[in-house]
Scaffold this motif. Structure first.
Motif, PDB file in Angstrom:
ATOM      1  N   GLY A 231      40.956  41.301  25.769  1.00 38.20           N
ATOM      2  CA  GLY A 231      39.319  41.820  26.030  1.00 38.20           C
ATOM      3  C   GLY A 231      39.177  42.142  27.508  1.00 38.20           C
ATOM      4  N   ALA A 232      38.020  42.523  27.850  1.00 40.75           N
ATOM      5  CA  ALA A 232      37.675  42.946  29.018  1.00 40.75           C
ATOM      6  C   ALA A 232      37.359  42.070  30.181  1.00 40.75           C
TER       7      ALA A 232
ATOM      8  N   ILE B  79      30.158  35.128  26.420  1.00 40.72           N
ATOM      9  CA  ILE B  79      30.782  34.965  27.595  1.00 40.72           C
ATOM     10  C   ILE B  79      29.642  35.559  28.881  1.00 40.72           C
TER      11      ILE B  79
ATOM     12  N   PHE C  94      42.297  32.604  24.642  1.00 39.51           N
ATOM     13  CA  PHE C  94      42.549  32.529  26.009  1.00 39.51           C
ATOM     14  C   PHE C  94      43.668  31.728  26.534  1.00 39.51           C
TER      15      PHE C  94
ATOM     16  N   CYS D 279      34.331  37.556  24.582  1.00 38.33           N
ATOM     17  CA  CYS D 279      33.571  38.435  25.904  1.00 38.33           C
ATOM     18  C   CYS D 279      32.038  38.441  25.854  1.00 38.33           C
TER      19      CYS D 279
HETATM   20  S1  SF4 Z   1      38.958  38.412  27.246  1.00 38.23           S
HETATM   21 FE1  SF4 Z   1      40.500  37.204  26.365  1.00 38.23          FE
HETATM   22  S2  SF4 Z   1      40.109  35.208  26.794  1.00 38.23           S
HETATM   23 FE2  SF4 Z   1      38.531  36.220  27.119  1.00 38.23          FE
HETATM   24  S3  SF4 Z   1      36.913  36.234  25.453  1.00 38.23           S
HETATM   25 FE3  SF4 Z   1      38.265  38.152  25.291  1.00 38.23          FE
HETATM   26  S4  SF4 Z   1      39.903  37.533  24.087  1.00 38.23           S
HETATM   27 FE4  SF4 Z   1      39.076  35.508  24.922  1.00 38.23          FE
END
Ligand code: SF4
Lengths: 361, 74
Positions: free
Chosen positions: A341-342, A317, A330, A314
């Motif tokens: 994750g959030a 990202i 994912f 996250c």
């Molecule tokens: S929220 Fe889920 S899919 Fe997104 S980066 Fe975190 S673990 Fe991976």
């Protein structure tokens, strides 16, 4: 609704896309910082309308996503206390804390209620006057003025059992953090609703200090495409300014009434962002005169620091460095119903948006 | 949660309004906007009207779109 159909007109959208196709001369990377934009971009399939050399990356503009695990852990700690009611926007419920989530605590009997606004939480405090009602304040400049109004009303109406746990944040310092990190960008699709409050002037530092293009953008497909076109044109002309595409709601100075509420009640403080760590002057805390509404002053809680799930990316990202596809969890282990994750929780989170619009198509 | 939606003011009672968006009625605090009138379009965000939507600007943007449409058809 008036002025929605016009901005979703298919002909117009195709023509804007065509115009973009004719304007590109090189590679372009633009970041949309607002989670609302991320969601709209995928919902309307904008990437499929863009030439391959125009790349969009998502930034840190989903308030749920950037809220740190420590905040969730604190909220959970409060929810376990007797005679406490937690009031929260629904999105926070499923955000994983280090060992639990508000949703799990609610299932286990904690009094956690979903509200649509601070005003609803205040009403709960008025009715349940023998309980401590704690409102979880999250959100950027768009949401924080509402919390400020709520605090002022609590004060005016002598509501003594209403408290705030604030994770409110402001956007420009996070954008600056991204620029400083050296993410390769040509410009920003600036957050339209934050700008309704702050005015476009809050973003002037982007071209002035960093020579990057910025367009304040609405949320319909034609808005987004028009803004991308404006950004491309800025880059082509080698001019870097803040332009307002979303001028039906945004002006240079913003909503000065809301700004006044905000600055009467809150002052800047350093704040923790998921993925970034602490960003200086990026948070909002209650001013001294309103400090009695700060639950952390009334009942301090200790939480033990725990690392987030180490496979969750996250943080990267949110900083525009990776996309959900890069995460090994994912869509496999991490799904909206059971997020690791959030970014998978909120409708505006990148992972959630990718999951809903890219995979399930 | 961060979404703001365009809505039309249906009734005003002091600092609170009822607004309609997509066929549903919501409550909206008017504490942040001045001179709100029934019929005005506002942006609704987390229970508050955060800004009036300028019909003039909206119409002008649409006109620009249309002009662009026409010039591209030529
Ligand atoms: S929220 Fe889920 S899919 Fe997104 S980066 Fe975190 S673990 Fe991976």
């Amino acid at each position: 609704m008036k002025y929605i159909d016009e901005y979703r007109n298919k002909d117009l959208i195709m023509k804007l896309a065509d115009q973009i196709g004719k304007s590109v001369r090189r590679d372009y990377t633009f970041m949309e910082v607002c989670g609302g934009h991320t969601a709209a971009i995928h919902r309307f399939g904008i990437p499929s309308l863009l030439p391959g050399n125009v790349k969009l990356v998502s930034g840190p503009g989903c308030p749920v996503c950037v809220t740190g695990t420590d905040f969730i852990d604190k909220a959970i700690a409060y929810s376990k206390m007797d005679e406490v009611i937690i009031c929260t926007f629904g999105d926070l419920l499923r955000v994983p804390g280090s060992t639990s989530s508000l949703e799990k605590e609610r299932a286990a009997g904690a009094d956690i209620r979903i509200v649509l606004s601070g005003l609803e939480a205040l009403e709960i405090a008025r009715i349940d006057s023998d309980k401590k009602v704690i409102f979880l304040g999250i959100g950027f400049e768009t949401t924080a003025p509402g919390t400020a109004v709520t605090i002022k009303l609590a004060e005016k109406n002598y509501i003594k059992n209403f408290f705030l746990l604030s994770a409110h944040k402001v956007m420009p310092p996070a954008m600056e953090a991204i620029i400083k990190e050296g993410v390769n960008l040509d410009g920003f699709i600036c957050p339209g609703h934050v700008a309704t409050i702050t005015g476009s002037k809050a973003f002037n530092f982007i071209p002035e200090k960093y020579n990057l293009s910025s367009v304040i953008t609405g949320f319909e497909p034609a808005d987004i495409l028009q803004s991308i076109l404006m950004l491309i044109q800025q880059v082509n002309r080698n001019t870097h300014i803040v332009e307002i595409q979303y001028n039906r709601a945004v002006n240079v100075n913003g909503n000065t009434v809301a700004q006044r509420h905000l600055s009467e009640v809150f002052e800047p403080c350093d704040a923790q962002w998921r993925g970034f760590g602490v960003i200086s002057s990026s948070g909002l805390r209650l001013r001294r005169v309103f400090e009695r509404f700060n639950i952390e002053n009334n009942i301090p809680v200790q939480i033990s620091f725990q690392e987030d799930n180490e496979l969750c990316i996250c943080g990267e990202i949110l900083r525009g460095l990776k996309t959900p596809d890069d995460c090994t969890l994912f869509a496999d282990i991490c799904i909206p119903e059971n997020p690791s994750g959030a970014c998978m929780v909120s409708n505006e989170g990148s992972c959630n948006t990718y999951y809903r619009y890219r995979l399930t198509k | 949660m961060c979404l703001s939606i365009p809505a039309r003011i249906v009734t005003i009672n002091g600092t609170m309004a009822e607004v309609s968006a997509g066929g549903a009625i919501f409550k909206a605090g008017l504490h942040m906007i001045e001179d709100a009138k029934v019929g005005d379009y506002i942006l609704l965000h987390a229970g508050f009207a955060i800004q009036k939507i300028s019909e003039k600007e909206a119409a002008e943007t649409i006109k620009l779109f249309e002009e662009m449409n026409n010039s591209m058809n030529e």
